[in-house]
Motif scaffolding. Structure first.
Motif, short mmCIF file in Angstrom:
data_model
loop_
_atom_site.label_atom_id
_atom_site.label_comp_id
_atom_site.label_asym_id
_atom_site.label_seq_id
_atom_site.Cartn_x
_atom_site.Cartn_y
_atom_site.Cartn_z
N GLN A 82 0.93 -1.06 -0.13
CA GLN A 82 0.01 -0.03 -0.04
C GLN A 82 0.87 1.10 0.06
O GLN A 82 2.07 1.28 0.85
N PHE A 83 0.51 2.19 -1.01
CA PHE A 83 1.44 3.19 -0.88
C PHE A 83 0.65 4.47 -1.54
O PHE A 83 -0.52 4.25 -2.07
N ALA A 84 1.02 5.54 -1.42
CA ALA A 84 0.63 7.00 -1.51
C ALA A 84 1.45 7.90 -2.03
O ALA A 84 2.84 7.81 -1.63
N ALA A 85 1.13 8.84 -2.81
CA ALA A 85 2.09 10.10 -3.09
C ALA A 85 1.34 11.47 -3.18
O ALA A 85 0.23 11.28 -3.34
N LEU A 86 2.17 12.33 -2.72
CA LEU A 86 1.62 13.60 -2.82
C LEU A 86 2.74 14.86 -3.71
O LEU A 86 3.93 14.74 -3.06
N ASP A 87 2.53 15.19 -4.67
CA ASP A 87 3.49 16.29 -5.46
C ASP A 87 3.74 17.51 -4.81
O ASP A 87 2.65 18.04 -3.93
N ALA A 88 4.37 18.28 -5.26
CA ALA A 88 4.54 19.57 -4.85
C ALA A 88 3.52 20.63 -5.22
O ALA A 88 3.40 21.67 -4.54
N SER A 89 2.73 20.18 -6.18
CA SER A 89 1.54 20.87 -6.70
C SER A 89 0.33 20.69 -5.85
O SER A 89 -0.81 21.43 -6.10
N GLY A 90 0.17 19.63 -4.95
CA GLY A 90 -0.86 19.38 -4.44
C GLY A 90 -1.69 17.87 -5.08
O GLY A 90 -2.73 17.64 -4.52
N GLY A 91 -0.92 17.37 -6.24
CA GLY A 91 -1.64 16.13 -6.78
C GLY A 91 -1.52 14.98 -5.75
O GLY A 91 -0.37 14.86 -5.00
N LYS A 92 -2.31 14.20 -5.94
CA LYS A 92 -2.07 12.93 -4.84
C LYS A 92 -2.89 11.80 -5.48
O LYS A 92 -3.71 11.78 -6.37
N ALA A 93 -2.35 10.69 -5.09
CA ALA A 93 -2.97 9.40 -5.55
C ALA A 93 -2.40 8.16 -4.59
O ALA A 93 -1.46 8.53 -3.73
N ALA A 94 -3.10 7.27 -4.57
CA ALA A 94 -2.76 5.97 -3.69
C ALA A 94 -3.15 4.53 -4.36
O ALA A 94 -3.88 4.67 -5.30
N PHE A 95 -2.19 3.58 -3.92
CA PHE A 95 -2.70 2.37 -4.34
C PHE A 95 -2.65 1.31 -3.17
O PHE A 95 -1.81 1.53 -2.38
N SER A 96 -3.64 0.33 -3.25
CA SER A 96 -3.76 -0.81 -2.09
C SER A 96 -3.94 -1.89 -2.94
O SER A 96 -4.90 -2.07 -3.59
N GLY A 97 -2.86 -2.87 -2.82
CA GLY A 97 -2.69 -4.13 -3.46
C GLY A 97 -3.83 -4.95 -3.03
O GLY A 97 -4.47 -4.81 -1.92
N ALA A 98 -4.22 -5.92 -3.87
CA ALA A 98 -5.13 -6.90 -3.63
C ALA A 98 -5.11 -7.78 -2.17
O ALA A 98 -6.11 -8.52 -1.67
N ARG A 99 -3.81 -7.95 -2.04
CA ARG A 99 -3.39 -8.79 -0.90
C ARG A 99 -3.41 -7.94 0.58
O ARG A 99 -2.99 -8.72 1.45
N ASN A 100 -3.73 -6.64 0.59
CA ASN A 100 -3.72 -5.96 1.67
C ASN A 100 -4.72 -6.29 2.49
O ASN A 100 -6.00 -6.60 2.25
N LYS A 101 -4.53 -6.62 3.79
CA LYS A 101 -5.59 -7.21 4.95
C LYS A 101 -6.66 -5.86 5.23
O LYS A 101 -6.19 -5.06 5.44
N PRO A 102 -7.68 -6.52 5.40
CA PRO A 102 -8.76 -5.27 5.61
C PRO A 102 -8.82 -5.31 7.09
O PRO A 102 -8.42 -5.95 7.90
N VAL A 103 -9.46 -4.15 7.58
CA VAL A 103 -9.91 -3.01 6.76
C VAL A 103 -8.92 -1.96 6.04
O VAL A 103 -8.18 -1.50 6.59
N VAL A 104 -8.98 -1.88 4.80
CA VAL A 104 -7.97 -1.05 3.96
C VAL A 104 -8.78 0.25 3.76
O VAL A 104 -10.28 0.49 3.38
N GLY A 105 -8.14 1.55 3.85
CA GLY A 105 -8.90 2.90 3.54
C GLY A 105 -8.05 3.76 2.86
O GLY A 105 -6.86 3.81 3.06
N VAL A 106 -8.59 4.56 2.02
CA VAL A 106 -7.96 5.86 1.53
C VAL A 106 -8.81 7.06 1.52
O VAL A 106 -9.94 6.67 1.16
N ALA A 107 -8.38 8.08 1.69
CA ALA A 107 -9.27 9.11 1.60
C ALA A 107 -8.37 10.39 1.41
O ALA A 107 -7.33 10.43 1.62
N GLU A 108 -8.93 11.25 0.59
CA GLU A 108 -8.40 12.83 0.37
C GLU A 108 -9.22 13.91 0.68
O GLU A 108 -10.37 13.69 0.84
N ALA A 109 -8.43 14.91 0.90
CA ALA A 109 -8.94 16.45 0.89
C ALA A 109 -8.18 17.39 0.39
O ALA A 109 -6.98 16.99 -0.08
N THR A 110 -8.32 18.52 0.36
CA THR A 110 -7.35 19.41 -0.20
C THR A 110 -6.11 19.35 0.26
O THR A 110 -5.94 19.43 1.66
#
Length: 217
Positions: A82-110
């Motif tokens: 599971q990983f996430a990135a945030l760039d210097a302009s505020g762009g963001k994204a995340a990835f959670s692989g299928a074998r991640n154990k639940p509960v898995v979560g991702v959330a974004e805000a400004t």
């Protein structure tokens, strides 16, 4: 069994991360930041190599979303990651692989993104993101710490936390803050206490490195 957040201050350009888990020394593995470039979080069967790789991709011109997509495509064991990135302009994204154990979560805000795995429930990342975005007038470090505390208050991972970290980069090649509680029964209160002690000194330590003459004889 880890929840974390990347955040950016649009006013200062600072980038930071917070993370906590029930295992020791989480700050040595999960957050990776570079001033003016962005940040990467890597967790769940953590591969610390993904942090520098993600930063290198953003340094070469990739957005956070492009960096995350490239990491997912080029990592043989991505199902465990599971990983996430945030760039210097505020762009963001995340990835959670299928074998991640639940509960898995991702959330974004400004200007932020929160991720977690083996959580008590799926409202932990949204609580973190909402707390971070609640008051953009606060310093980045304070917003990050409040986000981490909100994640714990929302249920956290449902097991006793053991370690926590807060990292902020602000223009120099080294962090403005790199605070870690490597092993403690209550790492979040310990991290806040360490932050309260270090915060008044942070700018002075930066000046000692970059402009020692400004401090006088």
């Amino acid at each position: 069994m880890t929840f974390s957040l990347l955040g950016r201050c649009a006013r200062t350009g600072q980038i930071g991360a917070v993370v906590t888990t029930s295992a020791p020394c989480v700050g040595a593995r999960v957050p990776h930041l570079a001033a003016g470039i962005g940040g990467v979080l890597t967790q769940h069967r953590t591969d610390p190599r993904l942090g520098p790789r993600g930063l290198a991709l953003m340094r070469s011109g990739c957005t956070a979303a492009e960096a995350v997509a490239a990491l997912a495509a080029s990592t043989p064991d991505h199902g465990w990651r599971q990983f996430a990135a945030l760039d210097a302009s505020g762009g963001k994204a995340a990835f959670s692989g299928a074998r991640n154990k639940p509960v898995v979560g991702v959330a974004e805000a400004t200007d932020c993104i929160a991720i977690g795995n083996i959580l008590a429930h799926d409202q932990v990342p949204p609580a973190m993101a909402q707390a971070f975005a609640a008051d953009a007038g606060l310093t980045l470090d304070e917003r990050l710490l409040q986000a981490l505390e909100a994640g714990e208050e929302a249920g956290g991972e449902g097991r006793p936390l053991r370690s926590a970290a807060l990292v902020v980069v602000a223009g120099a090649s080294f962090p403005l803050m790199d605070l870690r509680i490597d092993a403690a029964d209550r790492p979040l209160p310990a991290l806040r206490a360490l932050w309260e002690e270090y915060r008044p000194l942070a700018e002075d330590y930066l000046r000692r490195a970059l402009d020692p003459d400004s401090l006088g004889p």
